[in-house]
Enzyme design. Structure first.
Site, PDB file in Angstrom:
ATOM      1  N   PRO A   9      34.084 -24.385 -24.770  1.00 33.93           N
ATOM      2  CA  PRO A   9      32.860 -24.999 -25.278  1.00 33.93           C
ATOM      3  C   PRO A   9      31.580 -24.228 -24.950  1.00 33.93           C
ATOM      4  O   PRO A   9      31.436 -23.680 -23.851  1.00 33.93           O
ATOM      5  CB  PRO A   9      32.834 -26.382 -24.593  1.00 33.93           C
ATOM      6  CG  PRO A   9      33.729 -26.249 -23.422  1.00 33.93           C
ATOM      7  CD  PRO A   9      34.791 -25.264 -23.826  1.00 33.93           C
ATOM      8  N   ASN A  10      30.730 -24.199 -25.936  1.00 31.42           N
ATOM      9  CA  ASN A  10      29.384 -23.610 -25.861  1.00 31.42           C
ATOM     10  C   ASN A  10      29.375 -22.076 -25.841  1.00 31.42           C
ATOM     11  O   ASN A  10      28.318 -21.462 -25.909  1.00 31.42           O
ATOM     12  CB  ASN A  10      28.601 -24.153 -24.646  1.00 31.42           C
ATOM     13  CG  ASN A  10      28.470 -25.661 -24.704  1.00 31.42           C
ATOM     14  OD1 ASN A  10      28.025 -26.192 -25.719  1.00 31.42           O
ATOM     15  ND2 ASN A  10      28.895 -26.369 -23.667  1.00 31.42           N
ATOM     16  N   ARG A  17      22.355 -18.745 -25.696  1.00 31.81           N
ATOM     17  CA  ARG A  17      22.431 -19.779 -24.663  1.00 31.81           C
ATOM     18  C   ARG A  17      22.084 -19.193 -23.290  1.00 31.81           C
ATOM     19  O   ARG A  17      22.738 -18.249 -22.826  1.00 31.81           O
ATOM     20  CB  ARG A  17      23.881 -20.269 -24.639  1.00 31.81           C
ATOM     21  CG  ARG A  17      24.237 -21.147 -23.494  1.00 31.81           C
ATOM     22  CD  ARG A  17      25.750 -21.254 -23.357  1.00 31.81           C
ATOM     23  NE  ARG A  17      26.058 -22.223 -22.328  1.00 31.81           N
ATOM     24  CZ  ARG A  17      27.222 -22.317 -21.728  1.00 31.81           C
ATOM     25  NH1 ARG A  17      28.209 -21.505 -22.045  1.00 31.81           N
ATOM     26  NH2 ARG A  17      27.421 -23.212 -20.811  1.00 31.81           N
ATOM     27  N   TYR A  22      24.012 -15.856 -19.114  1.00 29.52           N
ATOM     28  CA  TYR A  22      25.164 -15.406 -19.915  1.00 29.52           C
ATOM     29  C   TYR A  22      24.897 -14.142 -20.736  1.00 29.52           C
ATOM     30  O   TYR A  22      25.786 -13.686 -21.455  1.00 29.52           O
ATOM     31  CB  TYR A  22      25.616 -16.551 -20.831  1.00 29.52           C
ATOM     32  CG  TYR A  22      26.070 -17.782 -20.070  1.00 29.52           C
ATOM     33  CD1 TYR A  22      27.199 -17.744 -19.256  1.00 29.52           C
ATOM     34  CD2 TYR A  22      25.354 -18.984 -20.130  1.00 29.52           C
ATOM     35  CE1 TYR A  22      27.612 -18.853 -18.536  1.00 29.52           C
ATOM     36  CE2 TYR A  22      25.760 -20.111 -19.424  1.00 29.52           C
ATOM     37  CZ  TYR A  22      26.886 -20.042 -18.632  1.00 29.52           C
ATOM     38  OH  TYR A  22      27.303 -21.134 -17.916  1.00 29.52           O
ATOM     39  N   ASN A  72      38.464 -18.128 -21.175  1.00 31.09           N
ATOM     40  CA  ASN A  72      37.242 -18.658 -20.573  1.00 31.09           C
ATOM     41  C   ASN A  72      37.102 -20.075 -21.110  1.00 31.09           C
ATOM     42  O   ASN A  72      36.656 -20.279 -22.244  1.00 31.09           O
ATOM     43  CB  ASN A  72      36.019 -17.813 -20.933  1.00 31.09           C
ATOM     44  CG  ASN A  72      34.763 -18.317 -20.232  1.00 31.09           C
ATOM     45  OD1 ASN A  72      34.745 -19.422 -19.667  1.00 31.09           O
ATOM     46  ND2 ASN A  72      33.709 -17.516 -20.270  1.00 31.09           N
ATOM     47  N   ALA A  75      33.132 -25.164 -19.523  1.00 28.82           N
ATOM     48  CA  ALA A  75      33.036 -26.342 -18.653  1.00 28.82           C
ATOM     49  C   ALA A  75      34.375 -27.081 -18.506  1.00 28.82           C
ATOM     50  O   ALA A  75      34.588 -27.777 -17.505  1.00 28.82           O
ATOM     51  CB  ALA A  75      31.973 -27.291 -19.190  1.00 28.82           C
ATOM     52  N   HIS A  78      36.465 -26.977 -15.297  1.00 32.06           N
ATOM     53  CA  HIS A  78      36.184 -27.822 -14.134  1.00 32.06           C
ATOM     54  C   HIS A  78      36.580 -29.277 -14.346  1.00 32.06           C
ATOM     55  O   HIS A  78      36.403 -30.100 -13.459  1.00 32.06           O
ATOM     56  CB  HIS A  78      34.683 -27.756 -13.802  1.00 32.06           C
ATOM     57  CG  HIS A  78      34.096 -26.386 -13.949  1.00 32.06           C
ATOM     58  ND1 HIS A  78      34.536 -25.314 -13.207  1.00 32.06           N
ATOM     59  CD2 HIS A  78      33.124 -25.885 -14.760  1.00 32.06           C
ATOM     60  CE1 HIS A  78      33.855 -24.223 -13.561  1.00 32.06           C
ATOM     61  NE2 HIS A  78      32.996 -24.552 -14.498  1.00 32.06           N
ATOM     62  N   GLU A  96      42.029 -15.952 -16.175  1.00 28.18           N
ATOM     63  CA  GLU A  96      40.836 -16.815 -16.272  1.00 28.18           C
ATOM     64  C   GLU A  96      39.593 -15.944 -16.087  1.00 28.18           C
ATOM     65  O   GLU A  96      39.501 -15.204 -15.103  1.00 28.18           O
ATOM     66  CB  GLU A  96      40.925 -17.884 -15.166  1.00 28.18           C
ATOM     67  CG  GLU A  96      39.728 -18.803 -15.101  1.00 28.18           C
ATOM     68  CD  GLU A  96      39.850 -19.834 -13.964  1.00 28.18           C
ATOM     69  OE1 GLU A  96      40.956 -20.017 -13.395  1.00 28.18           O
ATOM     70  OE2 GLU A  96      38.812 -20.430 -13.638  1.00 28.18           O
ATOM     71  N   HIS A  98      35.248 -15.862 -16.180  1.00 27.26           N
ATOM     72  CA  HIS A  98      33.939 -16.495 -16.280  1.00 27.26           C
ATOM     73  C   HIS A  98      32.872 -15.407 -16.276  1.00 27.26           C
ATOM     74  O   HIS A  98      32.949 -14.468 -15.473  1.00 27.26           O
ATOM     75  CB  HIS A  98      33.692 -17.465 -15.114  1.00 27.26           C
ATOM     76  CG  HIS A  98      34.700 -18.565 -15.087  1.00 27.26           C
ATOM     77  ND1 HIS A  98      34.662 -19.607 -15.989  1.00 27.26           N
ATOM     78  CD2 HIS A  98      35.800 -18.744 -14.325  1.00 27.26           C
ATOM     79  CE1 HIS A  98      35.700 -20.400 -15.755  1.00 27.26           C
ATOM     80  NE2 HIS A  98      36.411 -19.902 -14.762  1.00 27.26           N
ATOM     81  N   ARG A 105      27.238 -21.011  -8.069  1.00 26.43           N
ATOM     82  CA  ARG A 105      26.492 -21.991  -8.872  1.00 26.43           C
ATOM     83  C   ARG A 105      26.749 -23.400  -8.328  1.00 26.43           C
ATOM     84  O   ARG A 105      27.167 -23.559  -7.182  1.00 26.43           O
ATOM     85  CB  ARG A 105      26.901 -21.834 -10.347  1.00 26.43           C
ATOM     86  CG  ARG A 105      26.573 -20.427 -10.886  1.00 26.43           C
ATOM     87  CD  ARG A 105      26.891 -20.291 -12.347  1.00 26.43           C
ATOM     88  NE  ARG A 105      26.057 -21.179 -13.167  1.00 26.43           N
ATOM     89  CZ  ARG A 105      26.287 -21.429 -14.450  1.00 26.43           C
ATOM     90  NH1 ARG A 105      27.311 -20.840 -15.067  1.00 26.43           N
ATOM     91  NH2 ARG A 105      25.504 -22.245 -15.132  1.00 26.43           N
TER      92      ARG A 105
HETATM   93  C1  DQA Z   1      31.439 -20.269 -17.688  1.00 28.20           C
HETATM   94  C2  DQA Z   1      31.075 -21.044 -16.422  1.00 28.20           C
HETATM   95  C3  DQA Z   1      31.233 -22.534 -16.643  1.00 28.20           C
HETATM   96  O1  DQA Z   1      30.892 -23.242 -15.464  1.00 28.20           O
HETATM   97  C4  DQA Z   1      30.302 -23.002 -17.746  1.00 28.20           C
HETATM   98  O2  DQA Z   1      30.480 -24.359 -18.001  1.00 28.20           O
HETATM   99  C5  DQA Z   1      30.470 -22.185 -18.991  1.00 28.20           C
HETATM  100  C6  DQA Z   1      30.652 -20.748 -18.890  1.00 28.20           C
HETATM  101  C7  DQA Z   1      31.168 -18.773 -17.526  1.00 28.20           C
HETATM  102  O3  DQA Z   1      31.672 -18.013 -18.365  1.00 28.20           O
HETATM  103  O4  DQA Z   1      30.434 -18.352 -16.629  1.00 28.20           O
HETATM  104  O5  DQA Z   1      30.368 -22.713 -20.087  1.00 28.20           O
HETATM  105  O6  DQA Z   1      32.823 -20.429 -17.930  1.00 28.20           O
END
Ligand code: DQA
Length: 141
Positions: A9-10, A17, A22, A72, A75, A78, A96, A98, A105
């Site tokens: 997501p996102n 964003r 990022y 990736n 969110a 978590h 995995e 990030h 964070r």
């Molecule tokens: C993320 C870290 C996550 O905590 C966050 O919710 C993201 C991006 C990262 O790539 O740093 O959406 O996965």
């Protein structure tokens, strides 16, 4: 070698964003770069904001004979026991990734339902983390 990147997501908003966290590059632009760097690898990419679609996509990796997945989960990392279970269920190594250093964070980002089942975790190297993950796949036996 077939490597499939799955973004949660996102992450469709990368480049727009929170660029201070990022970066300013869209994933589509970065993916083109990756393809030119790793031209011997069959790279594919999927993004969804929907938890169940990410789970379905992980299952599909078996059928598509994917050698490694780079995930990736954003969110959902978590929060999603279902995604963690999907990673455990498929017989395909999952790395995995990030972009940000999640350990530097908020505390809720320190929990991952994926890591236990992942082949490894890369966090905090920006988009380069995807490149490091592919490099690992192409150089390990
Ligand atoms: C993320 C870290 C996550 O905590 C966050 O919710 C993201 C991006 C990262 O790539 O740093 O959406 O996965």
């Amino acid at each position: 070698m077939k490597i499939h990147i799955i973004n949660g997501p996102n992450l469709n908003l990368l480049g727009k964003r929170e660029p201070e966290t990022y970066g300013a590059t869209s994933f589509e632009d970065y993916f083109n770069e990756l393809q030119s760097v790793f031209n011997e690898v069959e790279l594919s990419y999927f993004q969804s904001n929907v938890e169940g679609e990410l789970i379905n996509e992980l299952h599909q990796c078996l059928e598509n004979k994917i050698d490694s997945v780079i995930l990736n989960a954003g969110a959902y990392t978590h929060t999603s026991i279902g995604l963690g279970d999907a990673v455990a269920a498929i017989d395909v190594p999952v790395i995995e990734v990030h972009i940000s250093n999640v350990m530097d964070r908020e505390e809720f980002r320190h929990v991952s339902y994926i890591s236990k089942y992942a082949a490894g975790v890369i966090s905090g190297f920006g988009l380069k983390g995807y490149e490091l993950a592919i490099y690992n796949c192409t150089t390990s036996k």
